[in-house]
Design a protein around this motif. Sequence first.
Motif, PDB file in Angstrom:
ATOM      1  N   ASN A 136       0.822  -1.211   0.000  1.00 42.89           N
ATOM      2  CA  ASN A 136       0.000   0.000   0.000  1.00 42.89           C
ATOM      3  C   ASN A 136       0.857   1.262   0.000  1.00 42.89           C
ATOM      4  O   ASN A 136       1.704   1.456   0.878  1.00 42.89           O
ATOM      5  CB  ASN A 136      -0.912  -0.012   1.221  1.00 42.89           C
ATOM      6  CG  ASN A 136      -1.861   1.160   1.238  1.00 42.89           C
ATOM      7  OD1 ASN A 136      -1.517   2.249   1.668  1.00 42.89           O
ATOM      8  ND2 ASN A 136      -3.079   0.929   0.758  1.00 42.89           N
ATOM      9  N   LYS A 137       0.642   2.101  -0.989  1.00 48.11           N
ATOM     10  CA  LYS A 137       1.467   3.300  -1.155  1.00 48.11           C
ATOM     11  C   LYS A 137       1.388   4.219   0.046  1.00 48.11           C
ATOM     12  O   LYS A 137       2.405   4.728   0.527  1.00 48.11           O
ATOM     13  CB  LYS A 137       1.039   4.045  -2.423  1.00 48.11           C
ATOM     14  CG  LYS A 137       1.805   5.330  -2.672  1.00 48.11           C
ATOM     15  CD  LYS A 137       1.340   5.994  -3.965  1.00 48.11           C
ATOM     16  CE  LYS A 137       2.057   7.325  -4.189  1.00 48.11           C
ATOM     17  NZ  LYS A 137       1.605   7.972  -5.436  1.00 48.11           N
ATOM     18  N   ASN A 138       0.193   4.440   0.551  1.00 46.68           N
ATOM     19  CA  ASN A 138       0.032   5.342   1.695  1.00 46.68           C
ATOM     20  C   ASN A 138       0.774   4.826   2.920  1.00 46.68           C
ATOM     21  O   ASN A 138       1.398   5.589   3.658  1.00 46.68           O
ATOM     22  CB  ASN A 138      -1.450   5.544   2.012  1.00 46.68           C
ATOM     23  CG  ASN A 138      -2.170   6.324   0.935  1.00 46.68           C
ATOM     24  OD1 ASN A 138      -1.564   7.147   0.251  1.00 46.68           O
ATOM     25  ND2 ASN A 138      -3.455   6.075   0.780  1.00 46.68           N
ATOM     26  N   ASP A 139       0.713   3.504   3.147  1.00 44.72           N
ATOM     27  CA  ASP A 139       1.425   2.927   4.274  1.00 44.72           C
ATOM     28  C   ASP A 139       2.932   3.066   4.107  1.00 44.72           C
ATOM     29  O   ASP A 139       3.655   3.321   5.058  1.00 44.72           O
ATOM     30  CB  ASP A 139       1.064   1.443   4.432  1.00 44.72           C
ATOM     31  CG  ASP A 139      -0.308   1.255   5.046  1.00 44.72           C
ATOM     32  OD1 ASP A 139      -0.854   2.242   5.571  1.00 44.72           O
ATOM     33  OD2 ASP A 139      -0.832   0.132   4.993  1.00 44.72           O
ATOM     34  N   ARG A 140       3.401   2.870   2.869  1.00 44.12           N
ATOM     35  CA  ARG A 140       4.839   2.967   2.630  1.00 44.12           C
ATOM     36  C   ARG A 140       5.358   4.388   2.837  1.00 44.12           C
ATOM     37  O   ARG A 140       6.484   4.590   3.291  1.00 44.12           O
ATOM     38  CB  ARG A 140       5.165   2.519   1.201  1.00 44.12           C
ATOM     39  CG  ARG A 140       5.115   1.025   1.005  1.00 44.12           C
ATOM     40  CD  ARG A 140       5.713   0.630  -0.330  1.00 44.12           C
ATOM     41  NE  ARG A 140       4.867   0.983  -1.459  1.00 44.12           N
ATOM     42  CZ  ARG A 140       5.174   1.884  -2.381  1.00 44.12           C
ATOM     43  NH1 ARG A 140       6.306   2.565  -2.287  1.00 44.12           N
ATOM     44  NH2 ARG A 140       4.368   2.131  -3.396  1.00 44.12           N
ATOM     45  N   LEU A 141       4.558   5.369   2.512  1.00 41.48           N
ATOM     46  CA  LEU A 141       5.012   6.760   2.573  1.00 41.48           C
ATOM     47  C   LEU A 141       4.840   7.381   3.952  1.00 41.48           C
ATOM     48  O   LEU A 141       5.517   8.355   4.283  1.00 41.48           O
ATOM     49  CB  LEU A 141       4.244   7.606   1.557  1.00 41.48           C
ATOM     50  CG  LEU A 141       4.494   7.298   0.081  1.00 41.48           C
ATOM     51  CD1 LEU A 141       3.651   8.207  -0.794  1.00 41.48           C
ATOM     52  CD2 LEU A 141       5.959   7.451  -0.257  1.00 41.48           C
ATOM     53  N   ARG A 142       3.948   6.819   4.769  1.00 42.71           N
ATOM     54  CA  ARG A 142       3.608   7.451   6.040  1.00 42.71           C
ATOM     55  C   ARG A 142       4.841   7.578   6.950  1.00 42.71           C
ATOM     56  O   ARG A 142       5.494   6.608   7.290  1.00 42.71           O
ATOM     57  CB  ARG A 142       2.520   6.661   6.746  1.00 42.71           C
ATOM     58  CG  ARG A 142       1.978   7.345   8.004  1.00 42.71           C
ATOM     59  CD  ARG A 142       0.802   6.581   8.589  1.00 42.71           C
ATOM     60  NE  ARG A 142      -0.344   6.595   7.684  1.00 42.71           N
ATOM     61  CZ  ARG A 142      -0.853   5.518   7.108  1.00 42.71           C
ATOM     62  NH1 ARG A 142      -0.319   4.328   7.339  1.00 42.71           N
ATOM     63  NH2 ARG A 142      -1.903   5.605   6.314  1.00 42.71           N
ATOM     64  N   GLY A 143       5.138   8.816   7.323  1.00 38.60           N
ATOM     65  CA  GLY A 143       6.207   9.072   8.276  1.00 38.60           C
ATOM     66  C   GLY A 143       7.613   8.974   7.724  1.00 38.60           C
ATOM     67  O   GLY A 143       8.590   9.119   8.469  1.00 38.60           O
TER      68      GLY A 143
END
Length: 348
Positions: A136-143
């Motif tokens: 998941n892109k959002n999970d990978r980018l978070r933080g």
Amino acid sequence: MSSIRALSACALAGLCTTLSPLPSLADVPTADVPGSSDHPVLRRFSGSLLVGFAQQDWEQRSFPDASGVAKNGDHFANPQPVEGKVTRLFYLAPQDKGPLEVFRNHQQALHAAGFKTGWSCESKDQGCVKAYFALNKNDRLRGMSWAKGDLPNMTVASGGRWPLEASISPEGGRMLVGQLTQGGRTLHLLLYSAMAQNAYTHRTATYIEIVEPKTMPTGQVTVDAGAIGQSLKAEGKISLYGLFFDTGKSEIKPESQAQLAEMAQVLKADPKLRVYIVGHTDNVGGFDANLALSLARAQAVVAALGKPPHGIEAGRLSAKGAANIAPLASNADEEGRARNRRVEMVLQ
């Protein structure tokens, strides 16, 4: 004049070679993300830059199990939650080092260290394209913190550029998921290598997640007076984790004041209430030492409750030490040991 005519003839004949400038490398990252570092269990591919980095002291991630990706839909078939300290790393390999070379080097290094593969893919038929979308892109980018720079088109002059963020791709993608046991602890690891954005960048990107077991920090929620009173009435005791001590020490730490205040409130509300303050330890160390430590910690709590601003009469409190003879959980792992290290209020 003759040289001008020669150039014109060359151009008309279509024989001239156009010397286009090479794509600019000015914006390619040249240093790691400030404050980042390789994880101790896995070093980087030689010459790579760590351009994306995130670390969380305690979090939950989802890794695929042996069934891999779903037959229908771009997601893992049976994602397994894993909890602990999470490290996420995003590397760029040197120019013209392909995904297969980078992936194989990581794979060999891990297997040499005892890595046990749970699931892997190396082609579209094995589910690698689905695996790419399952990350998941959002999970990978978070933080994530990112290095300065981006990815220029190295194939076509002035052909544009792409941001580093989320720049893995399904092109040449390979995934490896499994466990690595070192120093008595088992780490969960996911690695995905592919072309960085596309083949035009001439670079390989590798995304890695490592989850190492770690007990969630406890004692962050103080048990209030109402809950203490209810538990004493219903069960005759309550376990408290908001009382803090350094390892092997009996001096009560200042951050214990909130929990002490709630304990004192219960005692003040019922002047007839008498309780044992019982210290408990895990099974690390000798029994006699743990018995002395548990008693000393209970005595420290009694002493703290007797001082201002609490002022509880000493005769209403009795300190006892139980060492590790009354565990609430197995002492085989840190999570269980953390539950066993506690102070209890017990009705007399």
